[in-house]
Structure formats: structure tokens, C-alpha cells
Write a protein that holds these residues in place. Structure first.
Motif, PDB file in Angstrom:
ATOM      1  N   PHE A  87     -31.082 -16.815  13.834  1.00  0.00           N
ATOM      2  CA  PHE A  87     -32.536 -16.971  13.744  1.00  0.00           C
ATOM      3  C   PHE A  87     -32.845 -18.454  13.560  1.00  0.00           C
ATOM      4  O   PHE A  87     -33.329 -18.887  12.518  1.00  0.00           O
ATOM      5  N   PRO A  88     -32.571 -19.298  14.569  1.00  0.00           N
ATOM      6  CA  PRO A  88     -32.703 -20.751  14.429  1.00  0.00           C
ATOM      7  C   PRO A  88     -34.087 -21.218  14.003  1.00  0.00           C
ATOM      8  O   PRO A  88     -34.214 -22.241  13.323  1.00  0.00           O
ATOM      9  N   ALA A  89     -35.136 -20.486  14.401  1.00  0.00           N
ATOM     10  CA  ALA A  89     -36.496 -20.916  14.067  1.00  0.00           C
ATOM     11  C   ALA A  89     -36.714 -20.987  12.568  1.00  0.00           C
ATOM     12  O   ALA A  89     -37.502 -21.814  12.082  1.00  0.00           O
TER      13      ALA A  89
ATOM     14  N   ARG B 127     -40.306 -11.649   4.650  1.00  0.00           N
ATOM     15  CA  ARG B 127     -41.318 -10.992   5.483  1.00  0.00           C
ATOM     16  C   ARG B 127     -40.907 -10.956   6.953  1.00  0.00           C
ATOM     17  O   ARG B 127     -41.118  -9.964   7.648  1.00  0.00           O
ATOM     18  N   PHE B 128     -40.302 -12.042   7.441  1.00  0.00           N
ATOM     19  CA  PHE B 128     -39.930 -12.133   8.859  1.00  0.00           C
ATOM     20  C   PHE B 128     -38.413 -12.355   8.937  1.00  0.00           C
ATOM     21  O   PHE B 128     -37.945 -13.498   8.949  1.00  0.00           O
TER      22      PHE B 128
ATOM     23  N   HIS C  59     -27.815  -8.398  11.592  1.00  0.00           N
ATOM     24  CA  HIS C  59     -27.852  -9.760  11.066  1.00  0.00           C
ATOM     25  C   HIS C  59     -28.889  -9.886   9.950  1.00  0.00           C
ATOM     26  O   HIS C  59     -28.695 -10.661   9.002  1.00  0.00           O
ATOM     27  N   ALA C  60     -29.976  -9.146  10.043  1.00  0.00           N
ATOM     28  CA  ALA C  60     -31.024  -9.193   9.013  1.00  0.00           C
ATOM     29  C   ALA C  60     -30.489  -8.711   7.674  1.00  0.00           C
ATOM     30  O   ALA C  60     -30.934  -9.178   6.617  1.00  0.00           O
TER      31      ALA C  60
ATOM     32  N   ALA D 169     -29.028 -10.166   2.095  1.00  0.00           N
ATOM     33  CA  ALA D 169     -28.035 -10.332   1.029  1.00  0.00           C
ATOM     34  C   ALA D 169     -28.089 -11.749   0.461  1.00  0.00           C
ATOM     35  O   ALA D 169     -28.082 -11.950  -0.764  1.00  0.00           O
ATOM     36  N   TYR D 170     -28.151 -12.736   1.355  1.00  0.00           N
ATOM     37  CA  TYR D 170     -28.259 -14.120   0.889  1.00  0.00           C
ATOM     38  C   TYR D 170     -29.555 -14.341   0.117  1.00  0.00           C
ATOM     39  O   TYR D 170     -29.582 -15.045  -0.907  1.00  0.00           O
TER      40      TYR D 170
END
Length: 413
Positions: free
Chosen positions: A165-167, A186-187, A238-239, A244-245
Motif C-alpha cells: 500500500f505505497p500511498a 480506516r483505510f 495484507h491488511a 497487527a502492526y
């Protein structure tokens, strides 16, 4: 009538090689002969046995490698003098007794005991800080450890986002800031961020109380200009990693703030708190860290030079024949050095005297860390004097600062 001098009692010394479960103890006489060797468990009964045997043997001075912990507490409570010999010195001292250099607990206990016997005048008895200072030190070091963990987890999160998610990786200045964590909560995927428009992003930012100065349109442009992230069902996997992080970072931030609150409370109550909070740009946590690492046992640092040397801000001079070198002092208390240089490096932003020292050091060709140590060495003299006298730092009494401010080209900061 002649008076016969009474014989001086033979000095009996001991050494203790500290370990997690068992401690090796050695008692030597005034000739360095081992009188007694024992191993005690690290429990109440073991420590009680250790002190009883030491006192029965007539021991007065004990050498050990660390200055704190239950073993040291037991020795001090028994009225014994504790002499701390750092592990690095013990490693070098082994060569006095053999060339093998092997690490053996019983042998190290003997080395410690015999070093106390032969080098007693070079060793300084352990002077304990007050319980208030020890508690403050525990808080300060725990907070610093958590900050280190937070930075590590933040770096892991950024590396993860740069792939999936580079953005979101560089949308805000700090990946672990409150607004960044709120955004990622949220995103969590690229597809959710695709729903955003400048207007929607602005509305969301207002709903979470965003106080940054970056316009929502600019932030939205960063999102659309960044490479596309993962989409589809794999994006949800991946989300989960992202979440978790985020959970770890949220917990770390909460505990760091909680410790900062307790640090502020303890600093306010500490008798020396006013000395360190009076220093320029010391704040609360930085002042508490200085106090915690320097301590309040004033006998530990009888001179400003002794404090500077242990803090590693005084250079080390080595000379052999015609060769003379002034080098970085490696043997130092790293926690103390970090606390003093952290304060000194930041003090130059508001204190003209510190800034002048820094710029002159840089002009002589020193790099940034060296220049900061130059400032730190100068500050040590001031801090030590204020600390010894228990008086706050007063810029109007700082002669070097006042001379600089009174020059025509300087104005007070």
C-alpha cells in the motif's frame, strides 16, 4: 618507655561472580591466597548464607561486576563495602593470572577478590543513589526502550506498506503519528483509499481532528500519484498484517505516554528536579533522564572531570614515545553519555553560547557528533556545579553566555 605498635589487621577481601541462578564467591587473605570458595543460589537462603560466611571470614570489601541487583543490596545491608569492577576490566585482568584468558566463574571470583586486595586504592566504593532516583531511572530507561521498540515496529510497518500500500507509506510525515495510525485503521487497503476524493478526504480529516497544515487536496494528490498497491482478496490478507502492526504501535504509544506522565510526577517530587528542569530545552523527559543517569549520590562524582570522563565527553589521550593521539573515549557509561549529548546537542538551538561552541568546533573540522561532545564537555562543568550546589541554572550568572550576549553582533535568544 617504648610503645609497641599494634599489628595492622590483615585485610580479607572477597569477589563475587554474579550470575542469573548461582553466584561464585571467593575469599582471599592479605597475601592473595584463597581462604574460602563457595557457590550460592540466587534466592533468599543463598544470599543470607553468602553474607553470613563473608562476615564470619572477616571480609570488609567485596568486588563485583555490577552496581545493582539483589546481590548488591544484600551486601550493603550486611554493612560490607562494595567495589564495582566493570566486566571489561575483569576481562583484561584475567591476563594477570594466566595467558589462556578462559572465562570461568570461580576464576573470575578470585580475580575480583585479588584485584580488590591489590588495587584497593584505585577503586571507589559504591555509593547508592536514593530510592527516588532509582525509581526514576527505571521509568526513564523503560520509556526509552519502548521508544526504541516503537521506532523498530514503525520501520517494519513502513517497509510492509511500501510493498502492499505505497500511498499510505509516506502520506504523513511520521508513519507512527496519531493521524497516520487513524488513516490506516480506516483505510487499510488500496481499494478503500480509491474511494477517497479531495472532498471526502477533507471531511474525514476534520472528523478525526486533523491539525496538520497540509491541504487535503495535496494529500489526495499524494495518494493518486503513488504506485498502486495490492487489490483483491490478497489485499485483505495484507491488511491483517497492517492491523497487527497498528495494534502493536497503538499499545506502545499508550504505554510511552503513560510512562511520560509518571516521569513528570516523579520529577516534580524529586529534590533535584528543579536543577535539571532549569537547563535550556531540557523539557520534562530529557531533564528526568539527565537526573536519572547522573543520580543524586554526589560522592560518586567529586569533580566535574570525573563526571565528564564517565560520560565519555572528555577525549582520551594516548602517548607512546613521540606519538601522541587524542581519541574518542570508548570506555564510558553509554546511558549517561547519550543523556548528556542528547541535551547538549539540542541546547544549541536556544542557547547562543552553546551554538557558538558548536559552530567553532565545526569550523575546526569536527563532524557533528564530535562538535556535540565539545558542547557536552562544556555543559558538564555547569551541570556539575549546579548539581553539587542544588541550585538551578541561571543564564544571568553564566559568564561565558553573558560575555557573548553583550557583544554588539549578538542579541539575547
Amino acid at each position: 618507655m617504648s610503645v609497641t605498635a599494634l599489628p595492622t589487621p590483615a585485610r580479607v577481601c572477597a569477589g563475587i561472580d554474579w550470575a542469573k541462578d548461582d553466584h561464585a564467591v571467593c575469599v582471599v587473605d592479605d597475601q592473595g591466597e584463597a581462604l574460602e570458595r563457595l557457590t550460592v543460589h540466587h534466592d533468599v537462603a543463598g544470599l543470607r548464607t553468602m553474607t553470613r560466611r563473608l562476615l564470619a571470614a572477616g571480609v570488609s570489601d567485596v568486588g563485583i561486576e555490577r552496581p545493582d541487583g539483589p546481590v548488591v543490596e544484600a551486601l550493603l545491608q550486611a554493612g560490607l563495602t562494595v567495589l564495582v569492577i566493570p566486566p571489561a576490566q575483569v576481562k583484561n585482568l584475567r591476563s594477570r593470572y594466566g595467558s589462556a584468558g578462559n572465562k570461568d566463574d570461580r576464576f573470575d571470583a578470585y580475580v575480583l577478590a585479588d584485584t580488590v586486595r591489590t588495587d584497593h586504592r584505585r577503586l571507589r566504593p559504591l555509593v547508592r543513589d536514593s530510592d527516588a532516583t532509582l525509581a526514576l531511572r527505571s521509568l526513564v530507561r523503560a520509556r526509552r526502550d519502548l521508544v526504541t521498540h516503537r521506532v523498530a515496529v514503525a520501520n517494519q510497518l513502513r517497509a510492509h506498506l511500501q510493498i502492499v500500500f505505497p500511498a499510505a507509506a509516506d502520506l504523513f510525515a511520521d508513519i507512527d503519528s496519531a493521524i497516520s495510525l487513524d488513516f490506516l485503521t480506516r483505510f487499510t487497503t488500496q481499494e478503500q483509499a480509491d474511494w477517497l476524493s479531495p472532498k471526502r478526504l477533507g471531511a474525514w480529516l476534520r472528523s478525526v481532528g486533523y491539525s496538520g497544515r497540509t491541504d487535503p487536496t495535496v494529500l489526495h494528490q499524494r495518494i493518486t500519484a503513488a504506485p498502486r498497491g495490492a487489490t483483491g482478496e490478497h489485499a485483505l490478507v495484507h491488511a491483517a498484517t497492517t492491523s497487527a502492526y497498528l495494534a502493536v504501535l497503538a499499545a506502545l504509544r499508550a504505554q510511552i505516554e503513560a510512562l511520560a506522565t509518571r516521569i513528570a510526577e516523579q520529577l516534580t517530587l524529586h529534590p533535584d528536579g528543579h536543577v535539571f528542569t532549569s537547563l535550556p530545552r531540557s523539557g520534562t523527559v530529557r531533564a528526568a533522564r539527565l537526573l536519572a543517569e547522573i543520580g543524586d549520590a554526589r560522592g560518586r562524582f567529586p569533580t566535574a572531570d570525573s563526571l565528564a570522563c564517565l560520560a565519555g565527553v572528555a577525549p582520551s589521550t594516548r602517548q607512546s614515545g613521540k606519538v601522541k593521539a587524542v581519541t574518542f573515549r570508548w570506555g564510558a557509561d553509554k546511558q549517561l553519555r547519550d543523556a548528556i549529548t542528547d541535551f547538549a546537542g539540542d541546547s544549541r538551538h536556544t542557547n547562543p553560547w552553546a551554538a557558538d561552541l558548536y559552530h567553532r568546533a565545526r569550523a575546526r573540522g569536527h563532524d557533528h557528533p564530535h562538535a556535540v561532545r565539545v558542547i557536552a564537555r562544556a555543559w558538564v562543568d555547569i551541570i556539575w556545579r549546579c548539581w553539587q550546589d542544588q541550585t538551578p541554572y541561571d543564564p544571568t550568572q553564566h559568564r561565558a553566555l553573558q560575555r557573548l550576549l553583550n557583544q554588539p553582533h549578538h542579541t539575547a535568544a
